[in-house]
Scaffold this active site. Structure first.
Site, PDB file in Angstrom:
ATOM      1  N   HIS A 158      41.618  26.868  13.278  1.00 13.56           N
ATOM      2  CA  HIS A 158      42.350  27.579  14.326  1.00 13.56           C
ATOM      3  C   HIS A 158      43.638  26.874  14.746  1.00 13.56           C
ATOM      4  O   HIS A 158      44.449  27.445  15.454  1.00 13.56           O
ATOM      5  CB  HIS A 158      41.450  27.771  15.563  1.00 13.56           C
ATOM      6  CG  HIS A 158      40.301  28.705  15.307  1.00 13.56           C
ATOM      7  ND1 HIS A 158      40.484  30.045  15.080  1.00 13.56           N
ATOM      8  CD2 HIS A 158      38.974  28.487  15.212  1.00 13.56           C
ATOM      9  CE1 HIS A 158      39.302  30.623  14.872  1.00 13.56           C
ATOM     10  NE2 HIS A 158      38.364  29.689  14.945  1.00 13.56           N
ATOM     11  N   LYS A 167      41.788  43.556  48.170  1.00 14.44           N
ATOM     12  CA  LYS A 167      40.541  43.666  48.945  1.00 14.44           C
ATOM     13  C   LYS A 167      39.361  43.094  48.146  1.00 14.44           C
ATOM     14  O   LYS A 167      38.472  42.437  48.702  1.00 14.44           O
ATOM     15  CB  LYS A 167      40.267  45.133  49.329  1.00 14.44           C
ATOM     16  CG  LYS A 167      38.935  45.360  50.051  1.00 14.44           C
ATOM     17  CD  LYS A 167      38.905  44.626  51.371  1.00 14.44           C
ATOM     18  CE  LYS A 167      37.685  44.705  52.226  1.00 14.44           C
ATOM     19  NZ  LYS A 167      36.410  45.101  51.826  1.00 14.44           N
ATOM     20  N   ARG A 180      37.327  23.619  16.956  1.00 15.17           N
ATOM     21  CA  ARG A 180      37.797  24.947  16.513  1.00 15.17           C
ATOM     22  C   ARG A 180      38.537  24.838  15.183  1.00 15.17           C
ATOM     23  O   ARG A 180      38.432  25.693  14.310  1.00 15.17           O
ATOM     24  CB  ARG A 180      38.718  25.561  17.575  1.00 15.17           C
ATOM     25  CG  ARG A 180      38.001  25.961  18.852  1.00 15.17           C
ATOM     26  CD  ARG A 180      38.972  26.489  19.902  1.00 15.17           C
ATOM     27  NE  ARG A 180      39.485  27.807  19.566  1.00 15.17           N
ATOM     28  CZ  ARG A 180      40.767  28.094  19.348  1.00 15.17           C
ATOM     29  NH1 ARG A 180      41.679  27.125  19.424  1.00 15.17           N
ATOM     30  NH2 ARG A 180      41.138  29.310  19.058  1.00 15.17           N
ATOM     31  N   MET A 185      31.798  53.412  58.928  1.00 12.64           N
ATOM     32  CA  MET A 185      33.192  52.942  58.891  1.00 12.64           C
ATOM     33  C   MET A 185      34.165  54.069  59.245  1.00 12.64           C
ATOM     34  O   MET A 185      35.128  53.856  59.983  1.00 12.64           O
ATOM     35  CB  MET A 185      33.522  52.391  57.493  1.00 12.64           C
ATOM     36  CG  MET A 185      32.801  51.116  57.149  1.00 12.64           C
ATOM     37  SD  MET A 185      33.341  49.719  58.148  1.00 12.64           S
ATOM     38  CE  MET A 185      34.915  49.329  57.394  1.00 12.64           C
ATOM     39  N   HIS A 211      39.551  39.451  48.368  1.00  9.64           N
ATOM     40  CA  HIS A 211      39.058  39.124  49.710  1.00  9.64           C
ATOM     41  C   HIS A 211      37.531  39.051  49.697  1.00  9.64           C
ATOM     42  O   HIS A 211      36.922  38.111  50.207  1.00  9.64           O
ATOM     43  CB  HIS A 211      39.535  40.186  50.716  1.00  9.64           C
ATOM     44  CG  HIS A 211      38.812  40.165  52.035  1.00  9.64           C
ATOM     45  ND1 HIS A 211      37.531  40.668  52.190  1.00  9.64           N
ATOM     46  CD2 HIS A 211      39.169  39.694  53.252  1.00  9.64           C
ATOM     47  CE1 HIS A 211      37.143  40.507  53.437  1.00  9.64           C
ATOM     48  NE2 HIS A 211      38.127  39.919  54.114  1.00  9.64           N
ATOM     49  N   ASN A 212      36.909  40.048  49.099  1.00 13.38           N
ATOM     50  CA  ASN A 212      35.450  40.067  49.085  1.00 13.38           C
ATOM     51  C   ASN A 212      34.877  38.951  48.220  1.00 13.38           C
ATOM     52  O   ASN A 212      33.817  38.406  48.541  1.00 13.38           O
ATOM     53  CB  ASN A 212      34.943  41.435  48.604  1.00 13.38           C
ATOM     54  CG  ASN A 212      35.002  42.463  49.716  1.00 13.38           C
ATOM     55  OD1 ASN A 212      35.868  42.381  50.580  1.00 13.38           O
ATOM     56  ND2 ASN A 212      34.106  43.418  49.716  1.00 13.38           N
ATOM     57  N   GLU A 263      34.987  36.122  50.362  1.00 15.75           N
ATOM     58  CA  GLU A 263      33.910  36.345  51.362  1.00 15.75           C
ATOM     59  C   GLU A 263      32.561  35.870  50.793  1.00 15.75           C
ATOM     60  O   GLU A 263      31.824  35.126  51.452  1.00 15.75           O
ATOM     61  CB  GLU A 263      33.883  37.842  51.701  1.00 15.75           C
ATOM     62  CG  GLU A 263      32.727  38.327  52.549  1.00 15.75           C
ATOM     63  CD  GLU A 263      32.770  39.866  52.720  1.00 15.75           C
ATOM     64  OE1 GLU A 263      33.829  40.410  53.084  1.00 15.75           O
ATOM     65  OE2 GLU A 263      31.731  40.519  52.480  1.00 15.75           O
ATOM     66  N   TYR A 264      32.263  36.281  49.556  1.00 15.91           N
ATOM     67  CA  TYR A 264      31.011  35.841  48.921  1.00 15.91           C
ATOM     68  C   TYR A 264      30.954  34.314  48.845  1.00 15.91           C
ATOM     69  O   TYR A 264      29.928  33.699  49.104  1.00 15.91           O
ATOM     70  CB  TYR A 264      30.912  36.387  47.496  1.00 15.91           C
ATOM     71  CG  TYR A 264      30.425  37.807  47.309  1.00 15.91           C
ATOM     72  CD1 TYR A 264      30.832  38.837  48.146  1.00 15.91           C
ATOM     73  CD2 TYR A 264      29.571  38.126  46.254  1.00 15.91           C
ATOM     74  CE1 TYR A 264      30.404  40.136  47.934  1.00 15.91           C
ATOM     75  CE2 TYR A 264      29.128  39.425  46.037  1.00 15.91           C
ATOM     76  CZ  TYR A 264      29.558  40.427  46.880  1.00 15.91           C
ATOM     77  OH  TYR A 264      29.138  41.716  46.673  1.00 15.91           O
ATOM     78  N   ASN A 292      36.031  50.951  49.568  1.00 18.08           N
ATOM     79  CA  ASN A 292      36.077  49.744  48.731  1.00 18.08           C
ATOM     80  C   ASN A 292      36.148  50.130  47.264  1.00 18.08           C
ATOM     81  O   ASN A 292      35.240  49.837  46.486  1.00 18.08           O
ATOM     82  CB  ASN A 292      34.807  48.910  48.968  1.00 18.08           C
ATOM     83  CG  ASN A 292      35.049  47.810  49.981  1.00 18.08           C
ATOM     84  OD1 ASN A 292      36.176  47.379  50.189  1.00 18.08           O
ATOM     85  ND2 ASN A 292      33.976  47.353  50.603  1.00 18.08           N
ATOM     86  N   SER A 320      39.206  45.886  55.863  1.00 15.88           N
ATOM     87  CA  SER A 320      38.163  44.875  56.072  1.00 15.88           C
ATOM     88  C   SER A 320      37.903  44.629  57.548  1.00 15.88           C
ATOM     89  O   SER A 320      38.799  44.751  58.380  1.00 15.88           O
ATOM     90  CB  SER A 320      38.571  43.549  55.432  1.00 15.88           C
ATOM     91  OG  SER A 320      37.597  42.573  55.736  1.00 15.88           O
ATOM     92  N   ARG A 378      23.943  35.002  44.206  1.00 20.12           N
ATOM     93  CA  ARG A 378      23.327  36.234  44.730  1.00 20.12           C
ATOM     94  C   ARG A 378      22.395  36.828  43.673  1.00 20.12           C
ATOM     95  O   ARG A 378      21.305  37.307  43.988  1.00 20.12           O
ATOM     96  CB  ARG A 378      24.396  37.257  45.118  1.00 20.12           C
ATOM     97  CG  ARG A 378      25.097  36.902  46.402  1.00 20.12           C
ATOM     98  CD  ARG A 378      25.689  38.133  47.067  1.00 20.12           C
ATOM     99  NE  ARG A 378      26.553  37.722  48.158  1.00 20.12           N
ATOM    100  CZ  ARG A 378      27.095  38.554  49.037  1.00 20.12           C
ATOM    101  NH1 ARG A 378      26.875  39.851  48.951  1.00 20.12           N
ATOM    102  NH2 ARG A 378      27.868  38.112  50.004  1.00 20.12           N
TER     103      ARG A 378
HETATM  104  C1  6PG Z   1      34.708  43.819  54.741  1.00 22.50           C
HETATM  105  C2  6PG Z   1      33.519  43.639  53.851  1.00 22.50           C
HETATM  106  C3  6PG Z   1      32.891  44.924  53.451  1.00 22.50           C
HETATM  107  C4  6PG Z   1      31.729  44.770  52.492  1.00 22.50           C
HETATM  108  C5  6PG Z   1      30.542  44.120  53.073  1.00 22.50           C
HETATM  109  C6  6PG Z   1      29.314  44.114  52.185  1.00 22.50           C
HETATM  110  O1  6PG Z   1      35.729  43.280  54.358  1.00 22.50           O
HETATM  111  O2  6PG Z   1      34.603  44.460  55.781  1.00 22.50           O
HETATM  112  O3  6PG Z   1      33.922  42.975  52.687  1.00 22.50           O
HETATM  113  O4  6PG Z   1      33.895  45.705  52.853  1.00 22.50           O
HETATM  114  O5  6PG Z   1      31.363  46.024  52.061  1.00 22.50           O
HETATM  115  O6  6PG Z   1      30.856  42.830  53.419  1.00 22.50           O
HETATM  116  O7  6PG Z   1      29.578  43.665  50.916  1.00 22.50           O
HETATM  117  P1  6PG Z   1      28.370  43.295  49.955  1.00 22.50           P
HETATM  118  O8  6PG Z   1      27.333  44.360  50.116  1.00 22.50           O
HETATM  119  O9  6PG Z   1      28.909  43.306  48.561  1.00 22.50           O
HETATM  120  O10 6PG Z   1      27.877  41.962  50.400  1.00 22.50           O
END
Ligand code: 6PG
Length: 467
Positions: A448, A181, A442, A14, A184-185, A188-189, A104, A127, A286
């Site tokens: 409560h 961020k 409760r 990166m 965002h991740n 992403e997941y 990150n 990202s 995961r």
């Molecule tokens: C991005 C991604 C990046 C991240 C990978 C792997 O925005 O470019 O989010 O930052 O590190 O996608 O993430 P994982 O290993 O947790 O799947």
């Protein structure tokens, strides 16, 4: 000679890509890496951009090569490595020299560093993977605004552009950039998991091969699901393995890795009391995927789970609609979590600005994000699923989400993220829920207290009937 406009530490994948991007946009840059040979290899491979890159071998030489007041980007692995690098740099720095952590980082670490350091500090989320870093990432800035202003010119120049508009912005104080961020991740997941579940329904339910599944993703990428993740899923499913000649996907071990950012999002959501069940389901999925041996043992005990689905009971348009609904619901949760953090930490995060920064360059970039920016602009605090544009989409697709979850359940095909999306939708659209029972329990066992619906009084108690 101190002429470089900016410095960068850490020439991993990166860092190298980001340094080349900065040089390509016309800025002179000094670089330093722990292993000096890597620095020299990097410059040797930089071609015509090498003219704008100053390789350095010691930190003193590196700092001296940058024009003061300096701006130094750290691209080192998150965690202790960042603290170590700051400590090593500090003796060489002047009081106004700015350190920018572009890794990150966990936003709590960024908050801590910002408070502890005597130097100006920024935490920025970057990202887009290697390709993004090289040709235009999405950049989420956090920290004191006056520090961002010092480097905005460089960061907006290297960022991805959405219709000319740079996908880089200062988002808030402290660790706000790294927090955004992380969300965002988390999204992403969730998006990846939703796609993986659609893949599972096609592979195990409809008995489709990887190449055909790839074509479905390609087709979906031309409609409302158009996004980077849909696009690469088509490529991933459509790729053949050089060794076996069969689909590469079929020989990949079904255990997902993770570096932790999605997990941080799930943990932080609990602290904030922000419901993000689709993201949580994706993180849990995961974790379950990693338990391969346990899954094999349980398959021996219970027999294989998935059974075939008749193609006419699961038309691909139904599956596409389920994904559309799931995606809207998961993004809505992410933005609401950002709103909760904004209130909790006093960050004044600008939801529409975040949606705009995510429109290009980042991993979750998608056609829908532009519409999300518009919907959030109309009413920044409102849930996306209450916005007329997305409510129309959900009205059109939620029945298909329900059908797909039911089909998955019936066929023994796990669809945890789709199920979580549906449960969230059903919960949030139900005016009179079932937590009155929880409040009764409760109060029964712990006195409560509960609020009464009829007269609006609070902190009321039984008496409860004796058993
Ligand atoms: C991005 C991604 C990046 C991240 C990978 C792997 O925005 O470019 O989010 O930052 O590190 O996608 O993430 P994982 O290993 O947790 O799947």
């Amino acid at each position: 000679m101190a002429t470089a406009e900016i410095g960068l530490v850490g020439l991993g994948t990166m860092g190298s890509a980001l340094a080349l991007n900065i040089a390509e946009k016309g800025f002179s840059i000094a670089v330093w890496n722990r292993t000096a040979s890597k620095t020299h290899d990097f410059v040797a491979e930089a071609g015509s951009l090498a003219d704008r890159i100053t390789p350095t071998e010691t930190l003193a030489e590196f700092v001296a090569a940058i024009a003061a007041p300096r701006a130094i980007i750290l691209m080192v692995p998150a965690g202790q490595a960042v603290d170590d690098q700051i400590e090593a740099l500090a003796p060489h720095l002047g009081p106004d020299d700015l350190i920018i952590d572009a890794g990150n980082a966990n936003f709590h670490d960024t908050n801590r560093r910002m408070r502890a350091l005597s130097h100006p500090f920024l935490g920025i989320g970057v990202s887009g993977g290697e390709e993004g870093a090289r040709h235009g990432p999405s950049i989420m800035g956090g920290g004191p605004k006056q520090h961002w202003d010092r480097v905005e010119r460089v960061l907006t120049a290297i960022a991805a552009k959405f219709e000319e508009s740079p996908c880089a912005a200062w988002l808030g104080e402290e660790g706000a950039g790294h927090f955004v961020k992380a969300v965002h991740n988390g999204i992403e997941y969730a998006d990846m998991q939703l796609i993986a579940e659609a893949y599972g329904l096609m592979r195990d339910g409809l008995d489709m091969n990887a190449a055909d599944i790839g074509k479905v993703f390609d087709r979906w990428n031309e409609g409302p699901l158009q996004s980077y993740l849909t696009e690469i899923s088509g490529i991933v499913a459509g790729t053949d393995d050089a060794a076996t000649g069969g689909p590469l996907l079929d020989v990949i071990v079904d255990a997902a890795g993770q570096k932790g950012t999605g997990r941080w999002t799930a943990i932080e959501a609990q602290h904030l009391g922000a419901p993000i069940p689709v993201i949580e389901a994706a993180v849990a999925a995961r974790n379950m995927s990693a338990r391969r041996e346990e899954r094999a043992t349980l398959e021996d005990i219970y027999g294989p789970g998935p059974t075939r689905i008749a193609a006419d009971t699961l038309p691909l348009e139904t599956l596409e609609n389920a994904l559309i609904a799931g995606k809207i619901l998961c993004y809505a949760q992410g933005f609401q979590m950002i709103g909760a953090a904004s209130d909790q930490f006093g960050w004044h995060l600008d939801g529409p600005a975040i949606a705009r920064v995510w429109r290009e360059g980042c991993i979750i970039r998608s056609a829908m994000l532009d519409d999300m920016a518009t919907a959030l602009d109309e009413a920044p605090g409102r849930s996306l699923i209450a916005a007329p544009f997305f409510a129309d989409w959900l009205k059109k697709t939620h029945a298909d989400l329900r059908a797909v979850v039911a089909i998955g359940a019936g066929a023994g095909i796990a669809v945890p993220a789709l199920s979580a999306a549906l449960a969230y939708f059903d919960t949030m659209r139900t005016g009179r829920g079932t937590a009155n029972m929880i409040q009764g329990q409760r109060d029964y066992f712990g006195w409560h207290g509960f609020a009464r619906l009829d007269d609006g009084t609070k902190d009321r108690h039984g008496p409860w009937a004796e058993d």
